[in-house]
Design an enzyme around this catalytic site. Structure first.
Site, PDB file in Angstrom:
ATOM      1  N   SER A  61      30.998  96.776  17.782  1.00 59.54           N
ATOM      2  CA  SER A  61      30.611  95.988  16.493  1.00 59.54           C
ATOM      3  C   SER A  61      30.005  94.965  16.478  1.00 59.54           C
ATOM      4  O   SER A  61      29.525  94.971  17.836  1.00 59.54           O
ATOM      5  CB  SER A  61      31.972  95.469  16.016  1.00 59.54           C
ATOM      6  OG  SER A  61      33.475  96.401  16.105  1.00 59.54           O
TER       7      SER A  61
HETATM    8  N1  SAM Z   1      36.390  96.082  20.118  1.00 55.37           N
HETATM    9  C1  SAM Z   1      35.595  97.017  20.286  1.00 55.37           C
HETATM   10  C2  SAM Z   1      34.320  96.358  21.094  1.00 55.37           C
HETATM   11  O1  SAM Z   1      34.689  95.208  21.555  1.00 55.37           O
HETATM   12  O2  SAM Z   1      33.740  97.370  21.666  1.00 55.37           O
HETATM   13  C3  SAM Z   1      34.456  98.456  19.538  1.00 55.37           C
HETATM   14  C4  SAM Z   1      35.915  98.851  19.047  1.00 55.37           C
HETATM   15  S1  SAM Z   1      34.905 100.174  18.048  1.00 55.37           S
HETATM   16  C5  SAM Z   1      34.922  99.594  16.473  1.00 55.37           C
HETATM   17  C6  SAM Z   1      37.370 100.285  17.479  1.00 55.37           C
HETATM   18  C7  SAM Z   1      37.629 101.257  18.514  1.00 55.37           C
HETATM   19  O3  SAM Z   1      38.919 101.412  17.911  1.00 55.37           O
HETATM   20  C8  SAM Z   1      37.623 102.892  19.401  1.00 55.37           C
HETATM   21  O4  SAM Z   1      36.969 102.661  20.838  1.00 55.37           O
HETATM   22  C9  SAM Z   1      38.392 103.559  19.064  1.00 55.37           C
HETATM   23  O5  SAM Z   1      38.959 104.425  19.685  1.00 55.37           O
HETATM   24  C10 SAM Z   1      39.474 102.601  19.184  1.00 55.37           C
HETATM   25  N2  SAM Z   1      40.921 103.599  18.221  1.00 55.37           N
HETATM   26  C11 SAM Z   1      40.690 103.874  17.071  1.00 55.37           C
HETATM   27  N3  SAM Z   1      42.300 104.162  16.910  1.00 55.37           N
HETATM   28  C12 SAM Z   1      42.885 103.717  17.320  1.00 55.37           C
HETATM   29  C13 SAM Z   1      44.213 103.884  17.446  1.00 55.37           C
HETATM   30  N4  SAM Z   1      45.221 103.818  16.690  1.00 55.37           N
HETATM   31  N5  SAM Z   1      44.883 102.504  18.764  1.00 55.37           N
HETATM   32  C14 SAM Z   1      43.559 102.180  19.833  1.00 55.37           C
HETATM   33  N6  SAM Z   1      42.525 102.302  19.942  1.00 55.37           N
HETATM   34  C15 SAM Z   1      42.045 102.589  18.273  1.00 55.37           C
END
Ligand code: SAM
Length: 211
Positions: A61
């Site tokens: 993000s």
């Molecule tokens: N917080 C992260 C960072 O600091 O890099 C950024 C995360 S990215 C915007 C969103 C993440 O949520 C992705 O890696 C995606 O695979 C994960 N995601 C999506 N749905 C999810 C779920 N139901 N449970 C866990 N992770 C999930």
């Protein structure tokens, strides 16, 4: 002086200009080396205020979004915080730097493995698992803070039940393209909600998210 120190301090100055006032948070963002959390081709752009690809169709993000959500969470040292969507591990590192006890869930196992390795190498003690975070993590509930870093179609009910008294849930809710950030505080049996418009996240995929 380390590589990119100046760029990182410029990023912090920009966050200050944009309403981030929490001094401990600004210190943490000035310390955690974001360039280690992005893939090699993007290293030189790590301190721009933008989201960047981390592989598997996912993103780290934008720094302002990380700062805004973390500030909204309002955590204190020692608080138990659940993050859903570990991604690169950057947000987890910021939470750990603030002294939180961090629990994080990622559905993509390759991303999780990379984040785990890096967080270990940097000495952050973070508890993580692969799986669907939309159902929370009952083994470690209740949490003082829950931070969802992907956009949900609605607030997953299990997360509301895993909030501690006075705890906060920060989650983007909307359609696939654009979401509002919901900041929900648990007050006994009541939940108080504030909403901030205009965020853009990758979709939260799971039982209580997008199918
Ligand atoms: N917080 C992260 C960072 O600091 O890099 C950024 C995360 S990215 C915007 C969103 C993440 O949520 C992705 O890696 C995606 O695979 C994960 N995601 C999506 N749905 C999810 C779920 N139901 N449970 C866990 N992770 C999930």
């Amino acid at each position: 002086m380390g590589r990119f120190d100046d760029e990182r301090q410029e990023m912090v100055a920009l966050l200050k200009d944009r309403s981030i006032t929490d001094a401990r948070l600004l210190r943490a963002m000035g310390k955690v080396e974001r360039h280690l959390f992005v893939p090699e081709p993007f290293t030189s752009r790590a301190y721009e205020d933008s989201a960047l690809p981390i592989g598997k169709g996912q993103t780290i993000s934008q720094p302002y979004t990380v700062a805004f959500m973390t500030q909204a969470l309002g955590i204190k040292e020692g608080d138990r915080v659940l993050e859903i969507g570990t991604g690169s591990g950057y947000q987890a590192a910021i939470l750990a730097e603030l002294g939180a006890r961090v629990f994080t869930i990622e559905r993509n196992l390759d991303l999780l493995a990379g984040a785990r390795k890096l967080l270990d190498r940097l000495g952050y003690r973070v508890v993580s698992k692969g799986g669907d975070g939309t159902v929370g993590w009952t083994d470690f509930a209740p949490f003082s803070g829950i931070l969802v870093t992907a956009g949900a179609p609605q607030v997953p009910q299990p997360l509301l039940h895993q909030m501690d008294e006075g705890g906060r849930l920060v989650i983007p809710v909307g359609d696939m393209d654009i979401q509002d950030l919901a900041i929900i505080t648990r007050l006994g049996d009541r939940y108080e909600q504030k909403q901030i418009n205009g965020f853009k996240f990758v979709p939260l995929i799971g039982k209580m998210g997008w199918q």
